[in-house]
Design a protein around this motif. Structure first.
Motif, PDB file in Angstrom:
ATOM      1  N   PHE A  47      -1.802 -15.957 -21.441  1.00 17.12           N
ATOM      2  CA  PHE A  47      -2.467 -15.131 -22.932  1.00 17.12           C
ATOM      3  C   PHE A  47      -1.472 -15.006 -24.252  1.00 17.12           C
ATOM      4  O   PHE A  47      -2.399 -15.199 -25.056  1.00 17.12           O
ATOM      5  CB  PHE A  47      -1.493 -13.583 -22.515  1.00 17.12           C
ATOM      6  N   ARG A  48      -0.351 -16.030 -24.422  1.00 21.90           N
ATOM      7  CA  ARG A  48       0.429 -15.948 -26.417  1.00 21.90           C
ATOM      8  C   ARG A  48      -0.129 -17.081 -25.895  1.00 21.90           C
ATOM      9  O   ARG A  48      -0.502 -17.463 -27.341  1.00 21.90           O
ATOM     10  CB  ARG A  48       1.868 -16.373 -25.016  1.00 21.90           C
ATOM     11  N   ARG A  51      -4.242 -15.880 -27.270  1.00 17.14           N
ATOM     12  CA  ARG A  51      -4.366 -15.066 -28.446  1.00 17.14           C
ATOM     13  C   ARG A  51      -4.019 -15.719 -29.941  1.00 17.14           C
ATOM     14  O   ARG A  51      -4.233 -15.551 -30.804  1.00 17.14           O
ATOM     15  CB  ARG A  51      -3.834 -14.082 -28.134  1.00 17.14           C
ATOM     16  N   ALA A  52      -3.079 -16.530 -29.057  1.00 15.98           N
ATOM     17  CA  ALA A  52      -2.566 -16.735 -30.812  1.00 15.98           C
ATOM     18  C   ALA A  52      -3.877 -17.862 -31.816  1.00 15.98           C
ATOM     19  O   ALA A  52      -4.162 -17.793 -32.903  1.00 15.98           O
ATOM     20  CB  ALA A  52      -1.645 -17.997 -30.642  1.00 15.98           C
TER      21      ALA A  52
END
Lengths: 253, 311
Positions: B73-74, B77-78
């Motif tokens: 997710f990091r 989403r970035a």
């Protein structure tokens, strides 16, 4: 860890505090001064020493706790409730941050604000009464832990609250009575035995007792028990917050 | 072209049992503009919210540049920026601070020059020290875009960016989108303004009742599904169609001066040549002939209605 994100949330929240610096600081200082005038000077002059300490000085730890607990809860609950209310929470939920980082930012800022206010009240107290601090490091540690744990509780309240009424409900109906009945203005040893036993179910008793021990080296309950109580309360709040973010309760559909 | 966003069998069922997404499959290429059309309640916002992490998917998978939005997710989403449908902004914060906050929240180090670039690009630089509450509605929408761009995303989601805004601002938004595309940003926008999709999208998707009915290149979609209308203007008005033209699907205009003929551009024979010959044979003098291509709106209405997807 996304330290940049934590710092951003923290600074953004602190900016809100500094934007309203006058009301953030004047209100607690004024109310504390009034407590000192009423309880310390007017009523306190008619009360003998409590456990070897003048009544005016005796209430200082309780007054600090009262303000710190109230401020920690209101700052943290408002901090996370406001983005929910105005909708900006979408940005937090879509950002590359986990729950620990979000909590660290919001709770860190709320705890800092509460800590600043606690210190200011302590300084204000010096203008009214003579206060000695027997264990300064322990006093600071208790203050920091109380700021943190009640900011965590405030964060939970902010997530739970569906409107501004609910946001006020828990602090008004539960926390304020617990703080007042937790020995802020008296030693629980002054109570009849039945009420002493009942008071031991109030978690705030352990906090105020421990904090007062740091000032006057005298406590209602053993200091170790106070530490266990505050550590347990902090752990409980963390577990609840962990569950909230894992399940998305009230924040993610 | 490289795929930047891959959505596989994405499903979302809300707690009450309402199924908002029914197995969406979508592949978006880097640098393109996709317009997702659909009536209210079709699932457009749920789709965007699920991809961006605001809503949790019930089933399926989403990958952004290969990163799974749940397990990575990091990283995923970035790469994403989101401009929500509603204006959600901190009213007492300044423009510059709120954009700076967004950059930090996405883990990017402070970069005043980048923030200045974005604010200038969106004509917000002069307002950088103004509080959000002092801005007009159009300016606030620009701030939302600035916040979404602050961390330099590769995919930008615009959820009905021009809903309820005036024509001038809508055109401004289209310019901004075109500008972003030139900068290499992939754009996914939802809208129920057909003209918006027609004006700026490379590909058009149609969503109704949680299903992606189609996703196709805009021009080929119009060519494939479009109908044309031929209007044969006659010199002298007539009261009724001549019997010799009864074999054609014709309509006489109310003033009796035009014969309206609709035909399918996909058909092997449009019938235009024979029609014009028969019109002349019927003794009608031609004054003018004009054609009109049916719009994306006509296609959209046809499609959604044929799927029973109107709401």
């Amino acid at each position: 860890m996304n330290w940049t994100a934590i710092k951003s949330i923290y600074m953004f929240e602190m900016a809100r505090f500094f934007r309203t610096i006058a009301q953030s600081l004047i209100s607690p200082v004024l109310s504390t001064s009034l407590y000192f005038v009423v309880f310390g000077a007017a009523i306190g002059s008619r009360i003998d020493q409590v456990e070897g300490v003048s009544y005016g000085a005796f209430i200082v730890p309780g007054l600090i706790m009262l303000s710190v607990i109230t401020q920690a809860i209101s700052n943290a609950s408002f901090g996370i409730y406001f983005p929910k209310f105005i909708g900006t929470i979408y940005e937090l939920l879509s950002a590359p941050v986990n729950f620990l980082e979000i909590v660290a930012g919001y709770v860190g800022a709320a705890a800092t604000k509460a800590f600043i206010i606690g210190v200011i009240i302590l300084v204000t107290a010096f203008f009214f009464v003579e206060v000695q601090i027997a264990h300064p490091v322990a006093m600071l540690a208790f203050l920091v832990l109380t700021c943190l744990s009640f900011s965590l509780l405030g964060f939970i309240i902010g997530i739970w609250a569906g409107n501004f009424e609910q946001l006020q409900l828990v602090p008004l109906l539960i926390v304020t009575p617990l703080v007042f009945l937790g020995g802020s203005f008296y030693s629980i040893s002054m109570l009849p035995p039945v009420w002493q036993a009942i008071s031991l179910f109030n978690p705030v008793v352990y906090l105020i007792s421990g904090f007062r021990w740091a000032f006057f080296d005298t406590a209602d309950v053993p200091i170790g028990l106070s530490l266990v109580a505050i550590a347990g309360f902090t752990a409980l709040c963390l577990v609840v917050i962990g569950w909230i973010f894992r399940t998305g309760w009230r924040i993610r559909s | 072209m490289t795929s930047i966003l891959t959505i596989t069998n994405l499903q979302k069922t809300y707690a009450g049992g309402f199924q908002a997404l029914k197995g969406i499959n979508l592949d978006i290429e880097q640098g393109e503009i996709i317009a997702l059309l659909g009536p209210n309640g079709a699932g457009k916002t749920t789709l965007i919210s699920t991809v961006c992490g605001i809503t949790t998917a019930s089933a399926g998978q989403v990958r952004v540049a290969g990163f799974d939005i749940v397990t990575d997710f990091r990283a995923a989403r970035a790469l994403i920026g989101l401009v929500p449908q509603e204006i959600h902004l901190e009213p007492f914060e300044t423009v510059q601070n709120t954009v700076r906050f967004s950059r930090g929240l996405f883990g990017k180090k402070s970069d005043p020059a980048k923030i200045q670039d974005i604010l200038q690009q969106l004509s917000l630089w002069d307002k950088r020290n103004s509080q959000i509450r002092e801005l007009s509605g159009g300016m606030k929408r620009r701030v939302l875009i600035a916040k979404a761009l602050a961390h330099e995303p590769r995919v930008l989601f615009l959820d009905e960016p021009t809903a309820g805004v005036d024509v001038e601002l809508r055109k401004d938004m289209w310019d901004i989108v075109a500008q972003l595309k030139r900068g290499g940003v992939t754009i996914v926008l939802t809208t129920h303004y057909i003209e918006e999709a027609e004006a700026i999208a490379d590909r058009v998707g149609v969503i109704a009742k949680g299903e992606l009915l189609l996703i196709e290149n805009k021009a080929s979609l119009m060519k494939r599904m479009g109908k044309k209308e031929l209007s044969v203007q006659i010199a002298d008005p007539i009261a009724a169609l001549p019997d010799s033209l009864s074999g054609y699907d014709l309509e006489l205009s109310s003033d009796g001066r035009a014969l309206i003929y609709r035909y399918d551009t996909r058909a092997k024979r449009t019938g235009i040549t024979a029609l014009l010959a028969d019109v002349a044979a019927a003794g009608l003098a031609l004054a003018d002939v004009e054609t009109r291509q049916s719009s994306l709106e006509d296609i959209f209405v046809d499609l959604v209605q044929s799927e029973g997807g109107t709401s």
